[in-house]
Write a protein that holds these residues in place. Structure first.
Motif, PDB file in Angstrom:
ATOM      1  N   VAL A   1       0.734  -1.181   0.127  1.00 35.22           N
ATOM      2  CA  VAL A   1       0.020  -0.172   0.064  1.00 35.22           C
ATOM      3  C   VAL A   1       0.900   1.421  -0.057  1.00 35.22           C
TER       4      VAL A   1
ATOM      5  N   ARG B   1      -7.771   5.023  -4.644  1.00 36.76           N
ATOM      6  CA  ARG B   1      -7.068   3.771  -5.191  1.00 36.76           C
ATOM      7  C   ARG B   1      -6.099   3.081  -4.062  1.00 36.76           C
TER       8      ARG B   1
ATOM      9  N   LYS C   1      -6.818  -0.660  -2.817  1.00 37.68           N
ATOM     10  CA  LYS C   1      -5.379  -1.435  -2.796  1.00 37.68           C
ATOM     11  C   LYS C   1      -5.293  -2.242  -1.433  1.00 37.68           C
TER      12      LYS C   1
ATOM     13  N   THR D   1       2.560   1.759  -3.230  1.00 36.74           N
ATOM     14  CA  THR D   1       1.748   2.309  -4.203  1.00 36.74           C
ATOM     15  C   THR D   1       1.272   3.756  -4.055  1.00 36.74           C
TER      16      THR D   1
END
Length: 234
Positions: A17, A49, A53, A20
């Motif tokens: 995470v 997002r 995720k 990302t």
């Protein structure tokens, strides 16, 4: 054995995470400009997002208690992830009161500045300036403050609210919106902390400061109001 496996799985999820998040900031940084609406939408899309995720189910209760006009939103502060949660769930722009040292983190500074907010200095010589900045910001905008002054990194612990952020309210007649972030489980990699599976954002009814209250008394009242939201919507 199963518990150990789950912990390892949660650590890998947290790593994935946050990697990302860094990737998304690098990817979208050039899209930021001088338009607040544009910048907030970009930040909100990124945060959505990240929530997806992380496979976190996020429920918001009492969202209509947040005014569209300028107001102060106060909340308990579990981890840095709290900001991602707020931005992902609140549609219209909000700013944050943030520690000035966050501006030292590459890319993060650009995103923080793009949606507005107030930098808070721990240096006692700059506290008065921080309070003045909060006052000026609240005259026109919505601001989220975490009055604990730092992350608790805990599910059921809320630290005592600091009175500094409530000094500004003595000269302002604006709504104060209490929020409690209710998490059932946390994944941790040192101090990199994030909720696991589920989180409830509980928004209470706005209240205004009593002119007879000192900033310390207001901080204590605000603390009780936020903590009492914990048992709502069970």
């Amino acid at each position: 054995m199963m518990r150990k496996f789950k912990k390892i799985k949660d650590i890998f999820k947290a790593c994935r995470v946050y990697c990302t998040l860094i990737f998304e900031m690098v990817k979208n940084s050039r899209k930021l400009n001088d338009n607040l609406e544009n910048n907030y939408k970009i930040c909100r899309d990124i945060c959505k997002r990240i929530i997806k995720k992380a496979k976190i189910k996020c429920s918001v209760y009492g969202e209509n208690n947040i005014p569209e006009e300028n107001c102060l939103i106060i909340s308990n502060h579990i981890s840095f992830f709290d900001i991602i949660l707020f931005v992902s769930q609140i549609e219209n722009p909000i700013g944050f009161a943030y520690a000035s040292n966050l501006l030292k983190i590459p890319f993060l500074k650009k995103f923080i500045n793009s949606i507005g907010g107030v930098s808070i200095h721990k240096d006692i010589k700059k506290i008065k300036q921080s309070i003045s900045n909060i006052t000026n910001y609240l005259k026109e905008s919505r601001l989220v403050i975490f009055p604990e002054g730092g992350c608790s990194y805990a599910i059921d612990k809320v630290k005592k609210f600091q009175r500094g952020c409530f000094i500004s309210l003595k000269t302002l007649n604006i709504p104060i919106v209490p929020v409690f972030l209710k998490v059932e489980e946390l994944g941790k990699i040192g101090r990199w902390v994030m909720p696991i599976d589920k989180i409830d954002i509980i928004v209470g009814k706005p209240f205004k400061s009593d002119s007879k209250m000192t900033s310390k008394e207001l901080a204590e009242y605000a603390y009780d109001t936020v903590v009492n939201l914990k048992n709502c919507y069970n």
